[in-house]
Design a protein around this motif. Structure first.
Motif, PDB file in Angstrom:
ATOM      1  N   GLY A  44       0.824  -1.203   0.000  1.00 31.18           N
ATOM      2  CA  GLY A  44       0.000   0.000   0.000  1.00 31.18           C
ATOM      3  C   GLY A  44       0.856   1.250   0.000  1.00 31.18           C
ATOM      4  N   GLU A  45       0.187   2.387   0.049  1.00 28.07           N
ATOM      5  CA  GLU A  45       0.862   3.682   0.093  1.00 28.07           C
ATOM      6  C   GLU A  45       0.261   4.493   1.226  1.00 28.07           C
ATOM      7  OE1 GLU A  45       3.558   5.335  -0.472  1.00 28.07           O
ATOM      8  OE2 GLU A  45       3.435   5.571  -2.645  1.00 28.07           O
ATOM      9  N   PRO A  46       1.060   4.904   2.215  1.00 27.56           N
ATOM     10  CA  PRO A  46       2.512   4.773   2.271  1.00 27.56           C
ATOM     11  C   PRO A  46       2.955   3.337   2.557  1.00 27.56           C
ATOM     12  CG  PRO A  46       1.690   5.744   4.306  1.00 27.56           C
ATOM     13  CD  PRO A  46       0.519   5.635   3.380  1.00 27.56           C
ATOM     14  N   ALA A  47       4.254   3.104   2.360  1.00 25.63           N
ATOM     15  CA  ALA A  47       4.822   1.799   2.672  1.00 25.63           C
ATOM     16  C   ALA A  47       4.844   1.608   4.192  1.00 25.63           C
ATOM     17  CB  ALA A  47       6.236   1.701   2.116  1.00 25.63           C
ATOM     18  N   ARG A  48       4.992   0.384   4.613  1.00 25.86           N
ATOM     19  CA  ARG A  48       5.096   0.062   6.047  1.00 25.86           C
ATOM     20  C   ARG A  48       6.439  -0.622   6.274  1.00 25.86           C
ATOM     21  NH1 ARG A  48       0.264  -0.259   8.881  1.00 25.86           N
ATOM     22  NH2 ARG A  48       0.956  -2.125   9.989  1.00 25.86           N
ATOM     23  N   LEU A  49       7.295   0.005   7.037  1.00 25.66           N
ATOM     24  CA  LEU A  49       8.632  -0.516   7.309  1.00 25.66           C
ATOM     25  C   LEU A  49       8.764  -0.771   8.804  1.00 25.66           C
ATOM     26  CD1 LEU A  49       8.874   1.034   4.551  1.00 25.66           C
ATOM     27  CD2 LEU A  49      11.234   1.485   5.165  1.00 25.66           C
ATOM     28  N   ILE A  50       9.124  -1.974   9.176  1.00 25.81           N
ATOM     29  CA  ILE A  50       9.311  -2.301  10.581  1.00 25.81           C
ATOM     30  C   ILE A  50      10.809  -2.300  10.870  1.00 25.81           C
ATOM     31  CG2 ILE A  50       9.079  -4.069  12.363  1.00 25.81           C
ATOM     32  CD1 ILE A  50       6.445  -4.866  11.111  1.00 25.81           C
ATOM     33  N   GLY A  51      11.198  -1.480  11.832  1.00 24.20           N
ATOM     34  CA  GLY A  51      12.602  -1.360  12.200  1.00 24.20           C
ATOM     35  C   GLY A  51      12.855  -1.853  13.616  1.00 24.20           C
ATOM     36  N   ARG A  52      13.951  -2.547  13.804  1.00 24.74           N
ATOM     37  CA  ARG A  52      14.373  -3.023  15.126  1.00 24.74           C
ATOM     38  C   ARG A  52      15.487  -2.107  15.632  1.00 24.74           C
ATOM     39  NH1 ARG A  52      18.594  -6.360  16.482  1.00 24.74           N
ATOM     40  NH2 ARG A  52      18.893  -6.853  14.270  1.00 24.74           N
ATOM     41  N   VAL A  53      15.333  -1.609  16.840  1.00 28.16           N
ATOM     42  CA  VAL A  53      16.345  -0.728  17.427  1.00 28.16           C
ATOM     43  C   VAL A  53      17.583  -1.550  17.767  1.00 28.16           C
ATOM     44  CG1 VAL A  53      16.906   0.798  19.366  1.00 28.16           C
ATOM     45  CG2 VAL A  53      14.634   0.901  18.305  1.00 28.16           C
ATOM     46  N   VAL A  54      18.739  -1.113  17.241  1.00 27.96           N
ATOM     47  CA  VAL A  54      19.987  -1.845  17.471  1.00 27.96           C
ATOM     48  C   VAL A  54      20.949  -1.088  18.384  1.00 27.96           C
ATOM     49  CG1 VAL A  54      19.839  -3.133  15.315  1.00 27.96           C
ATOM     50  CG2 VAL A  54      20.994  -0.910  15.331  1.00 27.96           C
ATOM     51  N   GLN A  55      20.687   0.199  18.568  1.00 29.63           N
ATOM     52  CA  GLN A  55      21.534   0.999  19.451  1.00 29.63           C
ATOM     53  C   GLN A  55      20.773   2.256  19.816  1.00 29.63           C
ATOM     54  OE1 GLN A  55      25.258   2.186  17.709  1.00 29.63           O
ATOM     55  NE2 GLN A  55      26.219   2.630  19.658  1.00 29.63           N
ATOM     56  N   ARG A  56      21.030   2.778  20.995  1.00 26.36           N
ATOM     57  CA  ARG A  56      20.354   4.005  21.427  1.00 26.36           C
ATOM     58  C   ARG A  56      21.278   4.824  22.312  1.00 26.36           C
ATOM     59  NH1 ARG A  56      15.078   2.167  23.780  1.00 26.36           N
ATOM     60  NH2 ARG A  56      15.433   0.255  22.630  1.00 26.36           N
ATOM     61  N   GLY A  57      20.951   6.107  22.418  1.00 24.66           N
ATOM     62  CA  GLY A  57      21.779   6.966  23.251  1.00 24.66           C
ATOM     63  C   GLY A  57      21.015   8.186  23.733  1.00 24.66           C
ATOM     64  N   GLU A  58      21.469   8.754  24.825  1.00 27.04           N
ATOM     65  CA  GLU A  58      20.919   9.989  25.386  1.00 27.04           C
ATOM     66  C   GLU A  58      21.916  11.114  25.108  1.00 27.04           C
ATOM     67  OE1 GLU A  58      17.923  10.032  27.004  1.00 27.04           O
ATOM     68  OE2 GLU A  58      17.705   7.867  26.675  1.00 27.04           O
ATOM     69  N   VAL A  59      21.404  12.261  24.699  1.00 30.85           N
ATOM     70  CA  VAL A  59      22.279  13.400  24.422  1.00 30.85           C
ATOM     71  C   VAL A  59      21.961  14.552  25.369  1.00 30.85           C
ATOM     72  CG1 VAL A  59      23.033  15.087  22.706  1.00 30.85           C
ATOM     73  CG2 VAL A  59      22.495  12.738  22.008  1.00 30.85           C
ATOM     74  N   GLY A  60      20.729  14.993  25.367  1.00 31.91           N
ATOM     75  CA  GLY A  60      20.319  16.092  26.231  1.00 31.91           C
ATOM     76  C   GLY A  60      19.118  15.690  27.057  1.00 31.91           C
ATOM     77  N   SER A  61      18.818  16.458  28.088  1.00 23.06           N
ATOM     78  CA  SER A  61      17.656  16.159  28.923  1.00 23.06           C
ATOM     79  C   SER A  61      16.400  16.740  28.295  1.00 23.06           C
ATOM     80  CB  SER A  61      17.848  16.736  30.325  1.00 23.06           C
ATOM     81  OG  SER A  61      18.036  18.140  30.249  1.00 23.06           O
ATOM     82  N   PHE A  62      15.271  16.122  28.575  1.00 22.73           N
ATOM     83  CA  PHE A  62      13.978  16.584  28.073  1.00 22.73           C
ATOM     84  C   PHE A  62      13.556  17.803  28.878  1.00 22.73           C
ATOM     85  CE2 PHE A  62       9.246  16.098  28.453  1.00 22.73           C
ATOM     86  CZ  PHE A  62       8.955  16.563  27.186  1.00 22.73           C
ATOM     87  N   ALA A  63      13.213  18.888  28.198  1.00 20.48           N
ATOM     88  CA  ALA A  63      12.935  20.148  28.886  1.00 20.48           C
ATOM     89  C   ALA A  63      11.571  20.176  29.560  1.00 20.48           C
ATOM     90  CB  ALA A  63      13.047  21.309  27.895  1.00 20.48           C
ATOM     91  N   GLY A  64      10.679  19.249  29.208  1.00 20.80           N
ATOM     92  CA  GLY A  64       9.351  19.230  29.819  1.00 20.80           C
ATOM     93  C   GLY A  64       8.263  19.518  28.804  1.00 20.80           C
ATOM     94  N   PHE A  65       7.040  19.280  29.207  1.00 16.30           N
ATOM     95  CA  PHE A  65       5.896  19.490  28.322  1.00 16.30           C
ATOM     96  C   PHE A  65       5.577  20.973  28.209  1.00 16.30           C
ATOM     97  CE2 PHE A  65       5.189  15.139  29.848  1.00 16.30           C
ATOM     98  CZ  PHE A  65       5.102  14.494  28.629  1.00 16.30           C
ATOM     99  N   ASN A  66       5.194  21.387  27.013  1.00 21.49           N
ATOM    100  CA  ASN A  66       4.841  22.775  26.767  1.00 21.49           C
ATOM    101  C   ASN A  66       3.733  22.807  25.721  1.00 21.49           C
ATOM    102  OD1 ASN A  66       5.455  25.228  24.726  1.00 21.49           O
ATOM    103  ND2 ASN A  66       5.734  25.874  26.842  1.00 21.49           N
ATOM    104  N   ARG A  67       2.634  23.471  26.028  1.00 23.57           N
ATOM    105  CA  ARG A  67       1.473  23.479  25.129  1.00 23.57           C
ATOM    106  C   ARG A  67       1.812  24.101  23.776  1.00 23.57           C
ATOM    107  NH1 ARG A  67      -2.840  26.735  27.811  1.00 23.57           N
ATOM    108  NH2 ARG A  67      -4.063  26.116  25.991  1.00 23.57           N
ATOM    109  N   ALA A  68       2.638  25.131  23.783  1.00 20.36           N
ATOM    110  CA  ALA A  68       2.978  25.796  22.525  1.00 20.36           C
ATOM    111  C   ALA A  68       3.727  24.856  21.592  1.00 20.36           C
ATOM    112  CB  ALA A  68       3.799  27.053  22.795  1.00 20.36           C
ATOM    113  N   ARG A  69       4.639  24.058  22.139  1.00 19.30           N
ATOM    114  CA  ARG A  69       5.393  23.122  21.294  1.00 19.30           C
ATOM    115  C   ARG A  69       4.451  22.134  20.621  1.00 19.30           C
ATOM    116  NH1 ARG A  69       9.833  22.313  25.827  1.00 19.30           N
ATOM    117  NH2 ARG A  69      11.037  24.209  25.458  1.00 19.30           N
ATOM    118  N   HIS A  70       3.516  21.620  21.393  1.00 18.86           N
ATOM    119  CA  HIS A  70       2.556  20.681  20.815  1.00 18.86           C
ATOM    120  C   HIS A  70       1.704  21.359  19.739  1.00 18.86           C
ATOM    121  CE1 HIS A  70       3.539  17.457  23.577  1.00 18.86           C
ATOM    122  NE2 HIS A  70       3.476  18.318  24.573  1.00 18.86           N
TER     123      HIS A  70
END
Length: 199
Positions: free
Chosen positions: A116-142
């Motif tokens: 179908g369109e769009p295509a459906r691609l299933i990805g397996r996470v092989v590595q992950r990392g943290e860079v910065g902290s999450f600043a928190g929820f903000n209504r304007a960003r959403h």
């Protein structure tokens, strides 16, 4: 089969995907994959005409980033870059990730469904990392993210309805935005007007 079922009902998380072309060029796109409960699998749905789809079909590797900067999401969704972001290679060397983000997950495509369109691609996470902290929820960003999504659908939504939805989103932006959210929202409004004029 169990993972596929989880991904059908898993939440959609808005973020940014980076992929590499056959010549090693980094491509960045806003994407909202579905994720499983543990965040180990992603269901991406790029259009088969997109650069993201082409790169993932060839390399089978990409990186999904979580960011809390609405401005970078808007620029990624609408292709409105002044200066492109900085990238660094992942440890695997198979792809590249954003230098600045909250966190990232490198994934490998395990399954492609092109029926179908769009295509459906299933990805397996092989590595992950943290860079910065999450600043928190903000209504304007959403609100800005919702506005950016609307801007990508100008060709599908009647102009009056589109403007009405954007006006509703303006309220939380005006009440709760910081400088970057205000810039991002104005970018969306300007781009919507441009796209409407060229319809």
């Amino acid at each position: 089969p169990e993972i596929r079922e989880q991904l059908k009902s898993g939440p959609i998380i808005e973020g940014i995907v980076t992929t590499l072309s056959a010549t090693g060029e980094v491509h960045l796109a806003a994407q909202g994959p579905r994720v499983d409960e543990r965040g180990d699998w992603l269901l991406l749905r790029p259009y088969q005409s997109s650069t993201t789809f082409r790169n993932l079909s060839q390399s089978r590797h990409g990186v999904f980033h979580l960011v809390d900067d609405a401005l970078i999401l808007v620029r990624a969704a609408l292709g409105l870059w002044t200066d492109p972001p900085e990238y660094v290679a992942t440890e695997s060397g198979r792809t590249a990730r954003l230098k600045e983000c909250c966190s990232w997950r490198e994934f490998e495509i395990e399954e492609l469904d092109l029926a179908g369109e769009p295509a459906r691609l299933i990805g397996r996470v092989v590595q992950r990392g943290e860079v910065g902290s999450f600043a928190g929820f903000n209504r304007a960003r959403h609100a800005v993210i919702e506005a950016a999504i609307l801007a990508t659908r100008v060709h599908l939504i009647p102009a009056a309805e589109l403007k009405e939805q954007l006006e509703r989103l303006r309220v939380p932006v005006e009440k709760t935005a910081g400088p970057r959210e205000r810039v991002a929202f104005q970018l969306v409004l300007t781009e919507v007007e441009r796209r409407l004029a060229s319809r």
